[in-house]
Motif scaffolding. Sequence first.
Motif, PDB file in Angstrom:
ATOM      1  N   SER A  14      33.281  30.915  41.033  1.00 22.27           N
ATOM      2  CA  SER A  14      34.864  31.539  40.774  1.00 22.27           C
ATOM      3  C   SER A  14      35.774  30.259  40.715  1.00 22.27           C
ATOM      4  O   SER A  14      36.828  30.598  39.846  1.00 22.27           O
ATOM      5  CB  SER A  14      35.096  32.359  42.243  1.00 22.27           C
ATOM      6  OG  SER A  14      36.371  32.977  42.194  1.00 22.27           O
ATOM      7  N   ALA A  56      38.098  36.956  39.592  1.00 20.59           N
ATOM      8  CA  ALA A  56      38.409  38.373  40.744  1.00 20.59           C
ATOM      9  C   ALA A  56      36.999  38.837  40.760  1.00 20.59           C
ATOM     10  O   ALA A  56      36.613  39.482  41.988  1.00 20.59           O
ATOM     11  CB  ALA A  56      39.612  38.882  40.208  1.00 20.59           C
ATOM     12  N   ASN A  57      36.276  39.164  39.835  1.00 20.43           N
ATOM     13  CA  ASN A  57      35.180  39.829  40.008  1.00 20.43           C
ATOM     14  C   ASN A  57      34.095  39.305  40.706  1.00 20.43           C
ATOM     15  O   ASN A  57      33.342  39.957  41.550  1.00 20.43           O
ATOM     16  CB  ASN A  57      34.521  40.206  38.475  1.00 20.43           C
ATOM     17  CG  ASN A  57      35.126  41.223  37.861  1.00 20.43           C
ATOM     18  OD1 ASN A  57      36.109  41.997  38.050  1.00 20.43           O
ATOM     19  ND2 ASN A  57      35.033  40.945  36.274  1.00 20.43           N
ATOM     20  N   GLN A  78      39.677  32.052  33.401  1.00 24.51           N
ATOM     21  CA  GLN A  78      38.836  33.138  33.168  1.00 24.51           C
ATOM     22  C   GLN A  78      39.293  34.017  34.724  1.00 24.51           C
ATOM     23  O   GLN A  78      38.284  34.069  35.488  1.00 24.51           O
ATOM     24  CB  GLN A  78      37.365  33.030  33.279  1.00 24.51           C
ATOM     25  CG  GLN A  78      37.036  32.315  31.754  1.00 24.51           C
ATOM     26  CD  GLN A  78      37.292  33.226  30.658  1.00 24.51           C
ATOM     27  OE1 GLN A  78      37.212  34.199  30.775  1.00 24.51           O
ATOM     28  NE2 GLN A  78      37.869  32.465  29.721  1.00 24.51           N
ATOM     29  N   TRP A  79      40.382  34.448  34.684  1.00 27.76           N
ATOM     30  CA  TRP A  79      40.943  34.927  36.168  1.00 27.76           C
ATOM     31  C   TRP A  79      40.140  36.323  36.398  1.00 27.76           C
ATOM     32  O   TRP A  79      39.669  36.545  37.493  1.00 27.76           O
ATOM     33  CB  TRP A  79      42.546  35.196  35.821  1.00 27.76           C
ATOM     34  CG  TRP A  79      43.186  33.962  35.905  1.00 27.76           C
ATOM     35  CD1 TRP A  79      43.584  33.681  34.573  1.00 27.76           C
ATOM     36  CD2 TRP A  79      43.556  33.078  36.857  1.00 27.76           C
ATOM     37  NE1 TRP A  79      44.418  32.462  34.711  1.00 27.76           N
ATOM     38  CE2 TRP A  79      44.199  32.054  36.083  1.00 27.76           C
ATOM     39  CE3 TRP A  79      43.040  32.772  38.126  1.00 27.76           C
ATOM     40  CZ2 TRP A  79      44.624  30.708  36.736  1.00 27.76           C
ATOM     41  CZ3 TRP A  79      43.618  31.635  38.780  1.00 27.76           C
ATOM     42  CH2 TRP A  79      44.249  30.736  38.100  1.00 27.76           C
ATOM     43  N   GLU A  80      39.996  37.002  35.259  1.00 21.73           N
ATOM     44  CA  GLU A  80      39.247  38.451  35.612  1.00 21.73           C
ATOM     45  C   GLU A  80      37.938  38.222  36.004  1.00 21.73           C
ATOM     46  O   GLU A  80      37.350  38.743  37.133  1.00 21.73           O
ATOM     47  CB  GLU A  80      39.306  39.317  34.433  1.00 21.73           C
ATOM     48  CG  GLU A  80      38.712  40.728  34.479  1.00 21.73           C
ATOM     49  CD  GLU A  80      38.640  41.365  33.221  1.00 21.73           C
ATOM     50  OE1 GLU A  80      37.843  42.438  33.240  1.00 21.73           O
ATOM     51  OE2 GLU A  80      39.385  41.014  32.404  1.00 21.73           O
ATOM     52  N   GLU A  81      37.071  37.164  35.569  1.00 22.80           N
ATOM     53  CA  GLU A  81      35.566  36.848  36.023  1.00 22.80           C
ATOM     54  C   GLU A  81      35.819  36.247  37.332  1.00 22.80           C
ATOM     55  O   GLU A  81      34.830  36.768  38.358  1.00 22.80           O
ATOM     56  CB  GLU A  81      35.103  35.974  34.956  1.00 22.80           C
ATOM     57  CG  GLU A  81      33.426  35.620  35.462  1.00 22.80           C
ATOM     58  CD  GLU A  81      32.819  34.896  34.358  1.00 22.80           C
ATOM     59  OE1 GLU A  81      31.745  34.567  34.743  1.00 22.80           O
ATOM     60  OE2 GLU A  81      33.532  34.654  33.383  1.00 22.80           O
TER      61      GLU A  81
END
Length: 722
Positions: free
Chosen positions: A687, A700-701, A695-698
């Motif tokens: 993360s 957060a996922n 890659q903020w979305e990844e």
Amino acid sequence: MKSWFSNEQLIKLNHFLAELNRSHQHTHSLKLFGQIHSSHILRPDHYTLSTAITASANARHVTFGNQLHAHAIRTGLKAHSHVANSLLSLYAKAQDLTSVERTFAEIPNPDVYSLTTLLSACAKLTHINHALQLFDKMPKYDVAVWNAIITGCTDKGHEDFAFNLFRDMQRVGVNSDKYTFATMLSLCTLELLGYGRHVHSVVVKSGFLGWTSVVNSLITMYFNCGCVMDACEVFGEAEEGGTCDHVTYNAMIDGFVSVGRNEDAFLIFRDMLKGSFGPTEVTFVSVMSSSSCLRAGCQAQAQAIKMGFVGCIAVNNAMMTMYSGFGEVNEVQDIFEGMEERDVVSWNLIVSTLLQENLEGEAMLSYLEMRTEGIEPDEFTYGSLLVASNSFQVVQMIHSLLCKSGLVKIEVLNALVSAYCRHGKMKCAFQIFSDIPYKNLISWNSIISGFLMNGHPLQGLEQFSTLLSTHLKPNAYSLSLVLSICSSTSAMGSGKQVHGYIIRHGFSSESSLGNGLVTMYAKCGFLDRALRVFNAMFERDTISWNALISAYAQHGQGKEAVRCFEAMQSSPGIKPDQATFTAVLSACSHAGLVDDGARIFDTMVKVYRFVPSVDHFCCLVDLLGRSGYFDEAERVIKGGYFGSHSNICWSLFSACAAHDNLRLGRTVASLLLERDYNNPSVYVLLSNICAAAGQWEEAANLRDMMREFGTTKQPGCSWIRS
């Protein structure tokens, strides 16, 4: 006519009784006496009775001896000196000092035998001062009386008294005999070599060099002192003078074995075969137990079989010892199975041989069979099982058996302490250690080592401090343990105190302690002191160089570590081992020395023919990753072998995080998660890499996945207190 016939028959029976005693058939001797005593024709005389009492003494049959004593009193035969002396020997061998003193007091005119028997019994069974007081009251005209008190002092460990008595004996003009010289020579250790040479000169002047027993004592004394040439010279003179016997040859064989010259021992054995003195049971035991060459040992075995010693338990045990030393388990088992009689040593050998080959189940079956056959295990049996057992249940079982049998010898208790330490049961280990009444140095080393290996170094240091307050002195192993404790806890103050103790007590020449000091000073942050210790060492081994290379690696001095490694390679008699390459590759990794690291890795494989371990690949991948050589590091990972090992993957994963390499980070993360799907550290680090790459979305996922699977990162903690 009837009386004459019975007297003649009694004389023959007396001779037969004496012959039975000489051949150690004491039980048969006592049965024959019983038949004579119950006869209506024969009446035992003082010779019959004296011989029967001697048989009772040798058979340790005190009850029968008491009956004979009563018979001697009733018949008046006790008035004969040899009957009274036989009774003295009976009670002396039974360790019944009260009866010895009472019997002696009833002898009207004690002879030399009476005096020496009483004196020997007092020396063995009471405080030596009592025996010395008794000696002062005795007439001192006979050498046997002096021999009795000198031997008594020797057996009690009062060598100083023995030496003083020997001087007094010479001063008052009592001539020494072969027994005196043999006893005095047995006391001469390396520290008393000068005195041993003096005794040797007295032997020569007195003309006793022609006595075989004195020659044998001289040979043994010189070997014990490490004077091999002197021993050989005495042996050579004895051979020329014809004063050798089989004991002389055995003394030479044992002596050569004791100084590690096994080939010379075998040559003496071969000379013995050619000469007039054939090998004895002792010869074969010495030769086969010490064979450094399997071929030579097999030759000795063949000779033992040829000469009819195959039925001898001690020789068979020696054969088993020999084959066990060479790892020939099947041969050991064959000899064991072929033995008609076995003693506890035989069973101990089969158990220990199986254990050293990691055949614990078979060893336990042999132990149970031993018990079934009625052989009582001793401290060596239980010690072997405790040292090698990987099962905590077996340790507990042996502990309970020891409690039931009452076998509480120090060797077994020490093994029990070590076994509980090895299984992490420090409470049990410390309880047993505390209950040992007379602890030896092995006891202390075992508990200190146990605290260290189980993560309780401060308790280990506390026990070492207690050891210093006892009468025992730490040895090199004790000091190496406490240095390891100081290293693991960065206890610089205690480490310096130990260093001072090493210097004051003459341990500076011990390379193991020098190695421990180098490691201790390096881990405490004092590289300069570690280097000074290394430079001052009398002898350095591979571990010494490894310690210094590791010290440089810990302090980030990669170039110095590489130079140290190169100096090590040029040192005569020193070869790098696997740990050396781990240390120097780690140094290269932390210092970013890619070229040096790659070259050293290549040297390890191509020059020294070492198969790289996981640690070596970890260092190599860490080195490449830290320096940004990700393609090369990825090839190592995908190359199979240890490449995908989790430790190696973590090294590369950390490098990916440091260099924000998202592509390779994802690949390595998937490899790690295949092994440990719920490891939160993988999700957190990946993360972070995603976040660093934008890659903020990844990122957060990944955090959501952690929460979904219920995986949480352990909170950090610090050893530093405010």
